[in-house]
Design an enzyme around this catalytic site. Structure first.
Site, PDB file in Angstrom:
ATOM      1  N   THR A 230      -8.558   9.922   7.610  1.00 60.08           N
ATOM      2  CA  THR A 230      -8.518   8.623   7.056  1.00 60.08           C
ATOM      3  C   THR A 230      -8.247   7.348   8.057  1.00 60.08           C
ATOM      4  O   THR A 230      -7.731   6.115   7.828  1.00 60.08           O
ATOM      5  CB  THR A 230      -7.135   8.559   6.223  1.00 60.08           C
ATOM      6  OG1 THR A 230      -6.137   8.805   7.040  1.00 60.08           O
ATOM      7  CG2 THR A 230      -7.246   9.674   5.165  1.00 60.08           C
TER       8      THR A 230
ATOM      9  N   LYS B 154       1.010  -1.177  -0.022  1.00 56.02           N
ATOM     10  CA  LYS B 154       0.033  -0.150  -0.083  1.00 56.02           C
ATOM     11  C   LYS B 154       0.802   1.256   0.052  1.00 56.02           C
ATOM     12  O   LYS B 154       1.591   1.471   1.093  1.00 56.02           O
ATOM     13  CB  LYS B 154      -0.954   0.053   1.074  1.00 56.02           C
ATOM     14  CG  LYS B 154      -1.909  -1.150   1.369  1.00 56.02           C
ATOM     15  CD  LYS B 154      -2.871  -1.201   2.350  1.00 56.02           C
ATOM     16  CE  LYS B 154      -2.371  -1.363   3.781  1.00 56.02           C
ATOM     17  NZ  LYS B 154      -3.023  -1.583   4.759  1.00 56.02           N
TER      18      LYS B 154
ATOM     19  N   GLY C 247      -8.799   4.133   9.937  1.00 52.55           N
ATOM     20  CA  GLY C 247      -9.620   3.023   9.756  1.00 52.55           C
ATOM     21  C   GLY C 247      -9.314   2.611   8.096  1.00 52.55           C
ATOM     22  O   GLY C 247     -10.049   1.453   7.471  1.00 52.55           O
ATOM     23  N   THR C 248      -8.561   2.999   7.394  1.00 51.38           N
ATOM     24  CA  THR C 248      -8.472   2.907   5.866  1.00 51.38           C
ATOM     25  C   THR C 248      -7.788   1.475   5.458  1.00 51.38           C
ATOM     26  O   THR C 248      -8.537   0.644   4.620  1.00 51.38           O
ATOM     27  CB  THR C 248      -7.305   3.779   5.301  1.00 51.38           C
ATOM     28  OG1 THR C 248      -7.617   5.170   5.262  1.00 51.38           O
ATOM     29  CG2 THR C 248      -7.222   3.651   3.666  1.00 51.38           C
ATOM     30  N   GLY C 249      -6.766   0.828   6.411  1.00 45.40           N
ATOM     31  CA  GLY C 249      -6.363  -0.309   6.186  1.00 45.40           C
ATOM     32  C   GLY C 249      -7.214  -1.346   6.565  1.00 45.40           C
ATOM     33  O   GLY C 249      -7.156  -2.404   6.000  1.00 45.40           O
ATOM     34  N   CYS C 250      -7.955  -1.214   7.581  1.00 43.45           N
ATOM     35  CA  CYS C 250      -8.785  -2.289   8.122  1.00 43.45           C
ATOM     36  C   CYS C 250     -10.053  -2.366   6.808  1.00 43.45           C
ATOM     37  O   CYS C 250     -10.319  -3.500   6.695  1.00 43.45           O
ATOM     38  CB  CYS C 250      -9.402  -1.842   9.231  1.00 43.45           C
ATOM     39  SG  CYS C 250      -8.362  -1.513  10.740  1.00 43.45           S
TER      40      CYS C 250
END
Length: 280
Positions: free
Chosen positions: A220, A181, A222-225
């Site tokens: 942003t 990412k 919580g983006t990865g979750c």
């Protein structure tokens, strides 16, 4: 529709992760994402955090026996079509979850969560080796961000070209696919010279570059979750890894665009952006 009529059950996705009391990341973000994408979300709680828009004020890991019991309770009765992992704070938890996933014949998405959006450590240093040697080898897709790549491999990425080297270093630990990412990569570091959020997906032979506009929005959390949960949702529906990742990227791009302020710090992405929910 009559009261007695029954719809067929949607695909089943299990998240194994920590709780975010602020509702922006962790189990809460995972379940919101799964609902938004039309799958049935289930959860195995690994830790409880006291967390808000400003950071993580406290974290309490659950006993391994509680994690194992939750997993067996869900999988042995309801079944599962894909598994996603998030916060696994200790080596013992990592190894337990790796063993459980390794014994479940469904796709798995490993988000090797190391540090929160606010810079708080969510993974003990002693657990890193267990992530490398136990968890990554059972992953269908691993989804590290650039900071997590450094934690796991020591490879620092400063340009798009470096993402290939990072992917190779992660693949060496055994996941089938890796999604690097590049959201933290500065806008002028990419070959295209434009301000885009660039991710790189590969299994060591196929390569896929995924690009989306970078939004001027600090909210942003919580983006990865959300991304890992969206990939798991796609895999549960029977999509290929490249298809699931592309669909997840589109979903998360919209969620970031809709991110909204909560509290005095970094607000969450809008998991329900397609329905006009969240901060709309």
């Amino acid at each position: 529709m009559s009261v007695s009529s029954r719809a067929s059950a949607p695909p089943r996705v299990l998240t194994v992760a920590g709780s975010d009391s602020g509702g922006g990341a962790g189990i809460q973000a995972d379940l919101k994402t799964m609902l938004a994408l039309g799958v049935h979300g289930m959860s195995v709680l690994t830790a409880v955090t006291a967390q808000n828009s400003l950071g993580v004020q406290g974290a309490w890991e659950l006993p391994v026996e509680a994690v194992r019991a939750q997993y067996r309770s869900v999988v042995d009765d309801i079944g599962v079509d894909a598994v996603k992992t998030g916060m696994l704070s200790s080596a013992e938890l990592v190894e337990t979850v790796a063993e459980l996933i390794g014994g479940t014949a469904v796709p798995s998405v490993v988000d090797p969560v190391g540090v929160s959006k606010h810079g708080d450590s969510l993974l003990a240093a002693s657990a890193l080796d267990s992530v490398r040697t136990k968890l990554l080898p059972v992953a269908t897709v691993a989804t590290p961000n650039l900071d997590e790549v450094v934690q796991l491999t020591g490879v620092e990425v400063e340009s798009e070209d470096g993402m290939r080297r990072a992917a190779a270093a992660v693949l060496a630990y055994g996941p089938t696919w890796v999604l690097i990412k590049g959201g933290h990569l500065s806008g002028d570091a990419g070959r295209a010279g434009t301000d885009q959020a660039v991710d790189f997906l590969t299994d060591g032979s196929e390569e896929h570059w995924l690009r989306a506009p970078r939004f001027d929005n600090r909210h942003t959390h919580g983006t990865g979750c959300a991304l890992a949960s969206a990939i798991a949702s796609g895999l549960a529906k029977g999509q290929s890894v490249p298809e699931a990742v592309a669909a997840a990227k589109e979903y998360v791009t919209g969620a970031i665009a809709g991110g909204f302020a909560l509290g005095g710090g970094i607000g969450p992405v809008d998991h329900g952006w397609r329905f006009g929910a969240g901060g709309a």
